[in-house]
Design a protein around this motif. Structure first.
Motif, short mmCIF file in Angstrom:
data_model
loop_
_atom_site.label_atom_id
_atom_site.label_comp_id
_atom_site.label_asym_id
_atom_site.label_seq_id
_atom_site.Cartn_x
_atom_site.Cartn_y
_atom_site.Cartn_z
N SER A 1 0.83 -1.20 0.00
CA SER A 1 0.00 0.00 0.00
C SER A 1 0.87 1.25 0.00
O SER A 1 2.00 1.25 0.49
CB SER A 1 -0.92 0.01 1.23
N SER A 2 0.30 2.31 -0.55
CA SER A 2 1.03 3.58 -0.54
C SER A 2 1.17 4.09 0.89
O SER A 2 2.16 4.75 1.22
CB SER A 2 0.32 4.60 -1.42
N THR A 3 0.21 3.76 1.76
CA THR A 3 0.31 4.18 3.17
C THR A 3 1.50 3.52 3.84
O THR A 3 2.28 4.18 4.52
CB THR A 3 -0.99 3.84 3.93
N ALA A 4 1.67 2.22 3.63
CA ALA A 4 2.81 1.51 4.23
C ALA A 4 4.12 2.08 3.70
O ALA A 4 5.08 2.29 4.46
CB ALA A 4 2.72 0.02 3.94
N ALA A 5 4.19 2.35 2.40
CA ALA A 5 5.41 2.91 1.81
C ALA A 5 5.72 4.29 2.40
O ALA A 5 6.88 4.59 2.72
CB ALA A 5 5.27 3.00 0.28
N GLU A 6 4.69 5.10 2.57
CA GLU A 6 4.90 6.43 3.14
C GLU A 6 5.32 6.34 4.60
O GLU A 6 6.19 7.11 5.06
CB GLU A 6 3.62 7.27 3.00
N LEU A 7 4.75 5.41 5.36
CA LEU A 7 5.16 5.22 6.76
C LEU A 7 6.63 4.84 6.85
O LEU A 7 7.38 5.41 7.65
CB LEU A 7 4.32 4.13 7.42
N VAL A 8 7.04 3.88 6.05
CA VAL A 8 8.44 3.45 6.06
C VAL A 8 9.35 4.61 5.69
O VAL A 8 10.38 4.84 6.32
CB VAL A 8 8.66 2.23 5.13
N ARG A 9 8.94 5.39 4.68
CA ARG A 9 9.74 6.54 4.25
C ARG A 9 9.88 7.56 5.39
O ARG A 9 11.00 7.99 5.71
CB ARG A 9 9.11 7.21 3.03
N LEU A 10 8.76 7.92 6.00
CA LEU A 10 8.79 8.92 7.07
C LEU A 10 9.61 8.44 8.27
O LEU A 10 10.41 9.20 8.84
CB LEU A 10 7.38 9.28 7.53
N LEU A 11 9.40 7.20 8.67
CA LEU A 11 10.14 6.66 9.82
C LEU A 11 11.63 6.60 9.52
O LEU A 11 12.45 6.94 10.37
CB LEU A 11 9.60 5.28 10.19
N THR A 12 11.99 6.20 8.31
CA THR A 12 13.40 6.10 7.93
C THR A 12 14.06 7.47 7.93
O THR A 12 15.16 7.64 8.47
CB THR A 12 13.53 5.42 6.55
N VAL A 13 13.39 8.45 7.35
CA VAL A 13 13.92 9.81 7.30
C VAL A 13 14.16 10.35 8.71
O VAL A 13 15.15 11.03 8.98
CB VAL A 13 12.96 10.75 6.52
N ARG A 14 13.27 10.01 9.63
CA ARG A 14 13.38 10.48 11.02
C ARG A 14 14.30 9.63 11.88
O ARG A 14 14.56 9.99 13.02
CB ARG A 14 12.00 10.47 11.67
N GLY A 15 14.72 8.50 11.36
CA GLY A 15 15.53 7.59 12.17
C GLY A 15 14.74 6.95 13.28
O GLY A 15 15.27 6.61 14.34
N GLN A 16 13.44 6.76 13.06
CA GLN A 16 12.56 6.17 14.07
C GLN A 16 12.17 4.75 13.68
O GLN A 16 12.26 4.36 12.52
CB GLN A 16 11.30 7.02 14.26
N THR A 17 11.74 3.99 14.70
CA THR A 17 11.39 2.59 14.48
C THR A 17 9.95 2.30 14.89
O THR A 17 9.34 3.06 15.65
CB THR A 17 12.34 1.68 15.28
N LEU A 18 9.45 1.16 14.41
CA LEU A 18 8.07 0.76 14.61
C LEU A 18 8.01 -0.71 15.01
O LEU A 18 8.76 -1.54 14.50
CB LEU A 18 7.30 0.95 13.29
N ALA A 19 7.09 -1.01 15.94
CA ALA A 19 6.77 -2.39 16.32
C ALA A 19 5.25 -2.53 16.30
O ALA A 19 4.53 -1.55 16.51
CB ALA A 19 7.31 -2.72 17.70
N VAL A 20 4.76 -3.74 16.05
CA VAL A 20 3.34 -3.97 15.88
C VAL A 20 2.87 -5.12 16.78
O VAL A 20 3.54 -6.15 16.86
CB VAL A 20 3.03 -4.31 14.40
N ALA A 21 1.72 -4.92 17.44
CA ALA A 21 1.05 -5.97 18.21
C ALA A 21 -0.28 -6.24 17.52
O ALA A 21 -1.08 -5.33 17.34
CB ALA A 21 0.81 -5.53 19.65
N GLU A 22 -0.49 -7.49 17.14
CA GLU A 22 -1.70 -7.82 16.39
C GLU A 22 -2.49 -8.92 17.06
O GLU A 22 -1.92 -9.86 17.60
CB GLU A 22 -1.33 -8.27 14.98
N SER A 23 -3.80 -8.79 16.97
CA SER A 23 -4.69 -9.86 17.39
C SER A 23 -5.51 -10.28 16.18
O SER A 23 -5.08 -11.15 15.42
CB SER A 23 -5.56 -9.40 18.55
#
Length: 181
Positions: free
Chosen positions: A2-24
């Protein structure tokens, strides 16, 4: 992807930030969507699929009393899952999904009841005691559609937060321009 996922990865990478996910209810679909993006490893730490209710407590630190009283499909549970995965995996941002995809109701909640949450480095005045934000969804469709829309919604929730940060905390500076992004 998705374009949303691509944009999230781009923004997080540019900021040097990381993401973790908890799913049910999404059973790993959020993590799968993020990892379809080339370069996702620069920002994505990992995920916990805590499908069983007790794992929400054991792995993510969700309050056992809350789970016993309200069940797993609850806004506070979603918020605690996002905060818990953020802490457990050492990420700047945590996302969480919990809900009822069907075919049967769960914990007294009808099919299509979903809560998605984000927890992150929110500034003062974010309006939340937990530092997180939760969106309550009432989704229609079959099991697959509910799960897909839950993925889309939780990614959109984080994108909204990241976009808000670009303007310097939109809650206090809502007149500032977006800098051309």
């Amino acid at each position: 992807m998705s374009s949303t996922a691509a944009e999230l990865v781009r923004l997080l990478t540019v900021r040097g930030q990381t993401l973790a996910v908890a799913e049910s209810l999404t059973g790993g679909l959020v993590a799968a969507e993020i990892t379809t993006v080339p370069g996702a490893s620069k920002a994505f730490r990992g995920s916990v699929t805590a499908y069983a209710t007790e794992l929400k407590h054991d792995l993510l630190g969700v309050d056992a009393t809350l789970l016993a009283q309200r069940g797993a499909v609850d806004p506070q549970v979603a918020a605690q899952m996002a905060a818990g995965v953020r802490k457990a995996l050492g990420a700047d941002w945590g996302l969480a999904t919990t809900g009822v995809a069907g075919p049967e109701p769960q914990d007294g909640r009808p099919v299509g009841t979903v809560f998605v949450a984000v927890d992150g480095p929110f500034g003062p005045g974010s309006g939340s005691a937990t530092g997180g934000k939760v969106a309550a969804l009432r989704l229609n469709g079959d099991r697959a559609e509910i799960r897909r829309e839950s993925v889309r919604s939780v990614l959109a929730l984080l994108l909204t937060e990241l976009a808000g940060e670009q303007t310097g905390n939109e809650r206090t500076q809502d007149t500032e321009q977006n800098g051309g992004f």
